[in-house]
Design a protein around this motif. Structure first.
Motif, PDB file in Angstrom:
ATOM      1  N   UNK A 271     -11.539  -0.032  -7.904  1.00  0.00           N
ATOM      2  CA  UNK A 271     -12.159   1.282  -7.850  1.00  0.00           C
ATOM      3  C   UNK A 271     -11.165   2.303  -7.302  1.00  0.00           C
ATOM      4  N   UNK A 272     -10.923   3.365  -8.075  1.00  0.00           N
ATOM      5  CA  UNK A 272     -10.024   4.427  -7.616  1.00  0.00           C
ATOM      6  C   UNK A 272     -10.544   5.062  -6.328  1.00  0.00           C
ATOM      7  N   UNK A 273     -11.849   5.190  -6.216  1.00  0.00           N
ATOM      8  CA  UNK A 273     -12.438   5.788  -5.021  1.00  0.00           C
ATOM      9  C   UNK A 273     -12.184   4.933  -3.781  1.00  0.00           C
ATOM     10  N   UNK A 274     -12.321   3.629  -3.922  1.00  0.00           N
ATOM     11  CA  UNK A 274     -12.104   2.745  -2.774  1.00  0.00           C
ATOM     12  C   UNK A 274     -10.654   2.768  -2.305  1.00  0.00           C
TER      13      UNK A 274
ATOM     14  N   UNK B 278       0.810  -1.211   0.000  1.00  0.00           N
ATOM     15  CA  UNK B 278       0.000   0.000   0.000  1.00  0.00           C
ATOM     16  C   UNK B 278       0.850   1.270   0.000  1.00  0.00           C
ATOM     17  N   UNK B 279       1.880   1.265  -0.874  1.00  0.00           N
ATOM     18  CA  UNK B 279       2.740   2.436  -1.047  1.00  0.00           C
ATOM     19  C   UNK B 279       2.907   2.725  -2.543  1.00  0.00           C
ATOM     20  N   UNK B 280       3.156   3.995  -2.886  1.00  0.00           N
ATOM     21  CA  UNK B 280       3.412   4.337  -4.281  1.00  0.00           C
ATOM     22  C   UNK B 280       4.689   3.668  -4.776  1.00  0.00           C
ATOM     23  N   UNK B 281       4.706   3.341  -6.063  1.00  0.00           N
ATOM     24  CA  UNK B 281       5.878   2.763  -6.722  1.00  0.00           C
ATOM     25  C   UNK B 281       6.386   3.742  -7.766  1.00  0.00           C
TER      26      UNK B 281
ATOM     27  N   UNK C 160      -8.789   5.457  -2.629  1.00  0.00           N
ATOM     28  CA  UNK C 160      -8.501   6.840  -2.252  1.00  0.00           C
ATOM     29  C   UNK C 160      -7.647   7.602  -3.256  1.00  0.00           C
ATOM     30  N   UNK C 161      -7.611   7.132  -4.517  1.00  0.00           N
ATOM     31  CA  UNK C 161      -6.822   7.809  -5.539  1.00  0.00           C
ATOM     32  C   UNK C 161      -7.630   8.942  -6.149  1.00  0.00           C
TER      33      UNK C 161
ATOM     34  N   UNK D 102      -1.544  11.402 -18.884  1.00  0.00           N
ATOM     35  CA  UNK D 102      -0.889  12.537 -19.535  1.00  0.00           C
ATOM     36  C   UNK D 102       0.623  12.499 -19.382  1.00  0.00           C
ATOM     37  N   UNK D 103       1.124  11.667 -18.456  1.00  0.00           N
ATOM     38  CA  UNK D 103       2.555  11.600 -18.219  1.00  0.00           C
ATOM     39  C   UNK D 103       3.044  12.588 -17.181  1.00  0.00           C
ATOM     40  N   UNK D 104       2.121  13.386 -16.618  1.00  0.00           N
ATOM     41  CA  UNK D 104       2.515  14.342 -15.589  1.00  0.00           C
ATOM     42  C   UNK D 104       2.688  13.624 -14.259  1.00  0.00           C
ATOM     43  N   UNK D 105       3.668  14.042 -13.483  1.00  0.00           N
ATOM     44  CA  UNK D 105       3.892  13.473 -12.155  1.00  0.00           C
ATOM     45  C   UNK D 105       2.752  13.875 -11.238  1.00  0.00           C
ATOM     46  N   UNK D 106       2.231  12.930 -10.487  1.00  0.00           N
ATOM     47  CA  UNK D 106       1.143  13.214  -9.556  1.00  0.00           C
ATOM     48  C   UNK D 106       1.688  13.883  -8.318  1.00  0.00           C
ATOM     49  N   UNK D 107       1.051  14.944  -7.897  1.00  0.00           N
ATOM     50  CA  UNK D 107       1.413  15.585  -6.642  1.00  0.00           C
ATOM     51  C   UNK D 107       0.956  14.696  -5.501  1.00  0.00           C
ATOM     52  N   UNK D 108       1.863  14.295  -4.637  1.00  0.00           N
ATOM     53  CA  UNK D 108       1.505  13.412  -3.540  1.00  0.00           C
ATOM     54  C   UNK D 108       1.143  12.011  -3.999  1.00  0.00           C
ATOM     55  N   UNK D 109       1.495  11.672  -5.244  1.00  0.00           N
ATOM     56  CA  UNK D 109       1.234  10.339  -5.800  1.00  0.00           C
ATOM     57  C   UNK D 109      -0.244   9.959  -5.775  1.00  0.00           C
ATOM     58  N   UNK D 110      -1.158  10.953  -5.821  1.00  0.00           N
ATOM     59  CA  UNK D 110      -2.573  10.657  -5.978  1.00  0.00           C
ATOM     60  C   UNK D 110      -3.276  10.170  -4.746  1.00  0.00           C
ATOM     61  N   UNK D 111      -2.653  10.271  -3.599  1.00  0.00           N
ATOM     62  CA  UNK D 111      -3.294   9.805  -2.375  1.00  0.00           C
ATOM     63  C   UNK D 111      -3.512  10.950  -1.452  1.00  0.00           C
TER      64      UNK D 111
END
Length: 76
Positions: free
Chosen positions: A53-56, A29-32, A58-59, A67-76
């Protein structure tokens, strides 16, 4: 492989073998580090086993993965 990914590109010849972007470990349960995997070049390690489910999880803003953009906080 216990990793979560989003589909980047469908494979018209095999729906279960798209190109995906791996971004999260479902086991720990960690970003890779993000990486693109072509499932048409099958390995024993990677395959689709279900839809999540992305909602389940928490993403938020998963569309940024496409889009290839880096997620701020890795989406969590």
């Amino acid at each position: 492989s216990g990793r979560l990914a989003v589909v980047m590109e469908q494979n018209p010849k095999a729906l279960l073998a798209p190109r995906v972007k791996v971004f999260f470990s479902a086991k720990s349960r960690v970003p890779l580090p993000q990486s693109v995997v072509d499932l048409s070049k099958i390995t024993d390690q990677d395959r689709i086993v279900g839809r999540e489910s992305a909602e389940e999880w928490g993403f938020e803003r998963l569309d940024e993965l496409w889009t290839g953009m880096e997620l701020e906080g890795r989406g969590r």
